[in-house]
Scaffold this motif. Structure first.
Motif, PDB file in Angstrom:
ATOM      1  N   MET B   1       0.834  -1.204   0.000  1.00 56.08           N
ATOM      2  CA  MET B   1       0.000   0.000   0.000  1.00 56.08           C
ATOM      3  C   MET B   1       0.877   1.266   0.000  1.00 56.08           C
ATOM      4  O   MET B   1       1.874   1.336   0.710  1.00 56.08           O
ATOM      5  N   VAL B   2       0.478   2.198  -0.789  1.00 59.49           N
ATOM      6  CA  VAL B   2       1.248   3.443  -0.896  1.00 59.49           C
ATOM      7  C   VAL B   2       1.025   4.283   0.357  1.00 59.49           C
ATOM      8  O   VAL B   2      -0.077   4.373   0.874  1.00 59.49           O
ATOM      9  N   GLU B   3       2.091   4.890   0.807  1.00 62.49           N
ATOM     10  CA  GLU B   3       2.027   5.657   2.048  1.00 62.49           C
ATOM     11  C   GLU B   3       1.321   6.996   1.847  1.00 62.49           C
ATOM     12  O   GLU B   3       1.471   7.647   0.818  1.00 62.49           O
ATOM     13  N   VAL B   4       0.578   7.386   2.896  1.00 60.92           N
ATOM     14  CA  VAL B   4      -0.031   8.717   2.879  1.00 60.92           C
ATOM     15  C   VAL B   4       1.068   9.725   3.183  1.00 60.92           C
ATOM     16  O   VAL B   4       1.709   9.661   4.230  1.00 60.92           O
ATOM     17  N   GLN B   5       1.305  10.644   2.254  1.00 59.48           N
ATOM     18  CA  GLN B   5       2.406  11.591   2.465  1.00 59.48           C
ATOM     19  C   GLN B   5       1.952  12.861   3.177  1.00 59.48           C
ATOM     20  O   GLN B   5       2.706  13.456   3.938  1.00 59.48           O
ATOM     21  N   PHE B   6       0.708  13.266   2.911  1.00 58.35           N
ATOM     22  CA  PHE B   6       0.185  14.478   3.570  1.00 58.35           C
ATOM     23  C   PHE B   6      -1.217  14.176   4.070  1.00 58.35           C
ATOM     24  O   PHE B   6      -2.021  13.581   3.357  1.00 58.35           O
ATOM     25  N   ARG B   7      -1.487  14.605   5.292  1.00 60.55           N
ATOM     26  CA  ARG B   7      -2.811  14.358   5.844  1.00 60.55           C
ATOM     27  C   ARG B   7      -3.220  15.562   6.679  1.00 60.55           C
ATOM     28  O   ARG B   7      -2.432  16.064   7.484  1.00 60.55           O
ATOM     29  N   PHE B   8      -4.430  16.043   6.465  1.00 56.74           N
ATOM     30  CA  PHE B   8      -4.912  17.233   7.169  1.00 56.74           C
ATOM     31  C   PHE B   8      -6.113  16.855   8.032  1.00 56.74           C
ATOM     32  O   PHE B   8      -7.193  17.407   7.894  1.00 56.74           O
ATOM     33  N   ARG B   9      -5.947  15.856   8.858  1.00 53.89           N
ATOM     34  CA  ARG B   9      -7.016  15.425   9.755  1.00 53.89           C
ATOM     35  C   ARG B   9      -6.413  15.119  11.119  1.00 53.89           C
ATOM     36  O   ARG B   9      -5.260  14.733  11.217  1.00 53.89           O
ATOM     37  N   GLU B  10      -7.233  15.287  12.146  1.00 53.76           N
ATOM     38  CA  GLU B  10      -6.769  15.028  13.499  1.00 53.76           C
ATOM     39  C   GLU B  10      -6.994  13.566  13.884  1.00 53.76           C
ATOM     40  O   GLU B  10      -6.284  13.028  14.727  1.00 53.76           O
ATOM     41  N   CYS B  99     -11.370  20.911  -3.193  1.00 54.89           N
ATOM     42  CA  CYS B  99     -12.535  20.095  -3.550  1.00 54.89           C
ATOM     43  C   CYS B  99     -12.888  19.082  -2.462  1.00 54.89           C
ATOM     44  O   CYS B  99     -13.805  18.294  -2.650  1.00 54.89           O
ATOM     45  N   GLY B 100     -12.161  19.107  -1.359  1.00 50.51           N
ATOM     46  CA  GLY B 100     -12.549  18.258  -0.243  1.00 50.51           C
ATOM     47  C   GLY B 100     -11.581  17.141   0.097  1.00 50.51           C
ATOM     48  O   GLY B 100     -11.810  16.384   1.044  1.00 50.51           O
ATOM     49  N   PHE B 101     -10.495  17.000  -0.638  1.00 47.68           N
ATOM     50  CA  PHE B 101      -9.498  15.990  -0.288  1.00 47.68           C
ATOM     51  C   PHE B 101      -8.752  16.449   0.970  1.00 47.68           C
ATOM     52  O   PHE B 101      -8.388  17.627   1.085  1.00 47.68           O
ATOM     53  N   ASP B 102      -8.530  15.497   1.877  1.00 46.93           N
ATOM     54  CA  ASP B 102      -7.762  15.864   3.066  1.00 46.93           C
ATOM     55  C   ASP B 102      -6.631  14.886   3.351  1.00 46.93           C
ATOM     56  O   ASP B 102      -6.030  14.923   4.420  1.00 46.93           O
ATOM     57  N   ALA B 103      -6.362  13.995   2.403  1.00 41.48           N
ATOM     58  CA  ALA B 103      -5.191  13.121   2.534  1.00 41.48           C
ATOM     59  C   ALA B 103      -4.655  12.833   1.138  1.00 41.48           C
ATOM     60  O   ALA B 103      -5.419  12.793   0.166  1.00 41.48           O
ATOM     61  N   PHE B 104      -3.335  12.651   1.064  1.00 40.93           N
ATOM     62  CA  PHE B 104      -2.691  12.548  -0.244  1.00 40.93           C
ATOM     63  C   PHE B 104      -1.655  11.432  -0.198  1.00 40.93           C
ATOM     64  O   PHE B 104      -0.739  11.470   0.618  1.00 40.93           O
ATOM     65  N   ALA B 105      -1.831  10.463  -1.077  1.00 43.19           N
ATOM     66  CA  ALA B 105      -0.894   9.340  -1.134  1.00 43.19           C
ATOM     67  C   ALA B 105      -0.400   9.186  -2.571  1.00 43.19           C
ATOM     68  O   ALA B 105      -0.840   8.316  -3.317  1.00 43.19           O
ATOM     69  N   PRO B 106       0.508  10.050  -2.986  1.00 45.62           N
ATOM     70  CA  PRO B 106       0.984  10.004  -4.379  1.00 45.62           C
ATOM     71  C   PRO B 106       1.753   8.710  -4.650  1.00 45.62           C
ATOM     72  O   PRO B 106       2.495   8.245  -3.771  1.00 45.62           O
ATOM     73  N   ALA B 107       1.583   8.160  -5.839  1.00 47.64           N
ATOM     74  CA  ALA B 107       2.313   6.945  -6.210  1.00 47.64           C
ATOM     75  C   ALA B 107       3.814   7.199  -6.142  1.00 47.64           C
ATOM     76  O   ALA B 107       4.588   6.327  -5.760  1.00 47.64           O
ATOM     77  N   HIS B 108       4.220   8.416  -6.547  1.00 45.64           N
ATOM     78  CA  HIS B 108       5.627   8.799  -6.444  1.00 45.64           C
ATOM     79  C   HIS B 108       5.716   9.944  -5.441  1.00 45.64           C
ATOM     80  O   HIS B 108       5.169  11.015  -5.690  1.00 45.64           O
ATOM     81  N   PRO B 109       6.389   9.718  -4.304  1.00 44.77           N
ATOM     82  CA  PRO B 109       6.438  10.753  -3.261  1.00 44.77           C
ATOM     83  C   PRO B 109       6.893  12.101  -3.826  1.00 44.77           C
ATOM     84  O   PRO B 109       7.751  12.164  -4.711  1.00 44.77           O
ATOM     85  N   LEU B 110       6.321  13.163  -3.294  1.00 43.07           N
ATOM     86  CA  LEU B 110       6.601  14.506  -3.808  1.00 43.07           C
ATOM     87  C   LEU B 110       7.658  15.178  -2.960  1.00 43.07           C
ATOM     88  O   LEU B 110       7.788  14.890  -1.762  1.00 43.07           O
TER      89      LEU B 110
END
Lengths: 544, 143
Positions: B1-10, B99-110
């Motif tokens: 599973m690809v890692e979540v790189q950015f997350r804006f939730r508590e 648009c409402g996304f609060d987590a980001f798991a890019p296939a290639h880390p940014l």
């Protein structure tokens, strides 16, 4: 005209910084060309045959003299001393260096200009009537609504990667001067029976390889629901527009495949939902924008007559001027189509001269037309002769608007990497063939439009006479179409038959013109005669 | 599973395996769902109360259907995590968030610095998108 406030300026400045960063990542190799491509396109930067091309937005075709002057200076500083005005009322430069583009955008931002969304699969520059705010026949000035839509569509996060490009036009008179029904969304501002202003929506028009005339999908959208309705149209398209084939990805295919009724049903359903979401700016915002489009301080009590004793001036007035709503004023069109010239091109000096004249004679306001000409919207009739003399001295006094010499042409194979054939030399040869004044007089209104490939940037489907350049076994070949119109009586041209070579197409246009002159009845325009007679006599002359 | 790189939730990150939209209605114990570009996010609306994670896949970042999917869910009141997965690139980040996304798991880390700059890019915005930000027209008119 509209003035940026701190927010608008900040948005444009932010975009410049973002693009500078994207160029940095490209030049450092962090971004491949493939990754960079969609990003640069959203900033109007194309890679053409010989160099980068930068397309600068002129929102709804309106600009002031400071902006016009900047366009001339950019042509000198970063290009080869020319700019090319386009059918989307924009300007493009054909010899740009990638590393210069952030600086060009920074220069533009100092005069409230930008290249935002002038390309790419997003909502493009919104076009409008070049006589907006001046025409005697308009219901209301359409530009405040276009500006409201400009702000809504700029960086709209949901609609930056649509199936395909998306073009919107806003008009407000029965006479359509913006090819409204040939847009992805066409909006006509109307007054209803209760006297209220609202927006009539047309969806699914377009040119390209599958030309379609947009059907009306809503007779009247109240002003306090305008953005919400547009958002509903776009969301249905973003979700369901085809993405499997880029040639079937425009909204016209979706509307065609679903049918107008089903597309409209889906939009209405989305619209009903979105009305609960609070996305509509308050009417106070429209009023704020509208205040920038108040009439300039027209003088009262001016005489309405013109001294037409100079025959060249008289001809120019007849051909190039348009009735104004204020007594004593007139709108004048500067033709960028001199005989043998490149349609839509202007030199840096000509651009700066127009900037000066616009300031002196037209309340500091000019317009770009979709036919690639420039308008001075508000000229005192008493000043018209002086203005014309100055234009004429700079080779800007050609009297040929809407005649066979006023050709719309795409850049074609001389510049464009998509083109199959050259457009510019054909336009030049035709304008030279018909250069004689008596010929143009006899032919009257005859709109001729040339595209160098089926993408139809030169609007060939909508020309009274259309020419489409194709590649036939490695040789440029030109197909002829007759009977198109982009005006209120919108129609699509029909192909006459087998195509012609470069010289043959010029002869063919002359044969068509000869048939018209022979068959014309009374005051009929070419288009009227064609519609009365159909294709047969023209075919006979061409191939018989 | 690809890692979540950015997350804006508590809240605690949910890492249940996501099932397809088609399968989700049948699998009544599933709590995570994955939306592909051709899926209709509205099919999930009857089940929002048992969803803890929605992954929206971007096989190619130039296919923008996922933006509408996220907005459809947020507008229907979904408050759980919406995670962008797949070909997620720097230049999408701020728009996805709007648009409402609060987590980001890019296939290639940014690149973290570039990503932070992208998230922080826009001080103001022209549109209301339900992300809680006041659009410029609201600032202008104090609404």
């Amino acid at each position: 005209m509209y003035k940026y406030d701190q927010y608008d300026q900040q948005m444009v400045d932010t975009r410049v910084a973002e693009f500078r960063d994207q160029v940095r990542r490209r030049l450092s190799g962090e971004l491949t060309e493939e990754q960079f491509r969609p990003l640069r396109l959203q900033n109007g930067l194309y890679l053409q045959l010989h160099a980068y091309m930068l397309r600068v937005a002129v929102p709804y075709g309106t600009l002031n003299s400071e902006q016009m002057r900047m366009l001339g200076d950019i042509a000198d500083k970063y290009d080869r001393g020319y700019g090319h005005f386009t059918t989307r009322q924009n300007i493009q430069y054909n010899w740009i260096k990638l590393e210069d583009t952030p600086d060009i955008l920074a220069d533009l931002s100092t005069v409230e200009m930008h290249a935002i969304q002038t390309s790419g699969n997003c909502i493009r520059n919104i076009s409008s009537d070049q006589f907006a705010g001046a025409a005697a026949d308009e219901v209301i000035d359409p530009r405040p609504y276009a500006e409201l839509l400009r702000q809504w569509s700029s960086f709209h996060p949901e609609f930056l990667t649509l199936p395909r490009k998306f073009k919107i036009a806003v008009i407000a008179s029965e006479t359509d001067r913006a090819a409204m029904k040939l847009h992805d969304i066409g909006i006509k501002m109307v007054r209803n029976d209760a006297g209220e202003i609202g927006a009539q929506f047309y969806a699914g028009g377009g040119m390209g390889r599958t030309p379609m005339i947009a059907p009306m999908i809503r007779e009247f959208v109240p002003l306090d629901q305008l953005i919400t309705y547009a958002e509903a149209c776009l969301r249905v398209y973003n979700r369901y527009g085809r993405r499997d084939n880029k040639y079937k990805a425009r909204i016209k295919i979706l509307v065609h495949e679903l049918g107008k009724e089903e597309y409209t049903r889906q939009v209405e359903e989305e619209f009903a939902h979105l009305l609960t979401q609070g996305i509509e700016p308050p009417l106070a915002e429209l009023e704020r924008i509208g205040a920038y489009f108040q009439d300039p301080p027209f003088e009262i009590g001016l005489a309405d007559d013109l001294d037409l004793s100079d025959p060249d001036f008289r001809l120019w007035v007849e051909r190039n001027c348009h009735a104004h709503k204020a007594p004593g004023y007139i709108s004048a069109t500067v033709s960028l189509k001199p005989v043998g010239g490149i349609p839509g091109d202007a030199s840096a000096d000509q651009i700066r001269l127009m900037a000066d004249l616009g300031k002196e004679y037209s309340f500091d306001e000019m317009r770009v037309t979709h036919a690639q000409n420039i308008v001075f919207p508000h000229v005192r009739k008493a000043d018209l002769y002086a203005l014309w003399r100055k234009l004429d001295a700079a080779d800007l006094g050609t009297a040929n608007i809407d005649t066979v010499g006023d050709i719309i042409a795409c850049p074609g194979l001389d510049y464009c990497s998509l083109a199959n054939a050259r457009s510019i030399p054909v336009a030049q040869k035709i304008s030279e063939r018909f250069a004689a004044q008596e010929k143009q007089d006899a032919l009257g209104e005859m709109k001729l439009k040339i595209s160098g490939c089926i993408n139809a940037c030169g609007h060939h489907h909508a020309g009274h006479i259309g020419i489409l350049g194709v590649d036939r076994k490695g040789v440029e070949n030109y197909q002829l179409l007759l009977g198109g119109s982009e005006a209120a009586d919108t129609s699509l041209g029909q192909i006459t038959g087998p195509g012609f070579d470069e010289n043959g197409i010029v002869d063919a246009v002359e044969k068509v013109a000869d048939v018209y002159l022979r068959e014309k009845q009374g005051e009929e325009r070419f288009l009227d005669t064609y519609r009365r007679l159909g294709m047969a006599p023209f075919k006979e002359a061409l191939y018989g | 599973m690809v890692e979540v790189q950015f997350r804006f939730r508590e809240d605690e990150a949910v890492n249940d395996p996501a099932v397809t939209v088609d399968a989700f209605a049948e699998q009544t114990n599933a709590t995570a769902v994955r939306i592909e570009p051709g899926d209709d996010a509205r099919a999930l609306l009857p089940h929002l109360d048992r969803i803890a994670l929605v992954e929206v896949n971007f096989p190619a970042w130039t296919d923008g259907r996922g933006y509408s999917s996220a907005r459809v869910l947020r507008e229907a009141g979904y408050a759980g995590e919406i995670r962008a997965v797949g070909d997620v690139v720097i230049d999408m980040l701020s728009h996805l968030k709007r648009c409402g996304f609060d987590a980001f798991a890019p296939a290639h880390p940014l690149d973290p610095e570039d990503a932070q700059a992208a998230f922080d890019r826009w001080d103001n915005v022209y549109q209301a998108t339900g992300d809680g930000r006041k659009p410029i027209w609201a600032l202008r008119h104090g609404v």
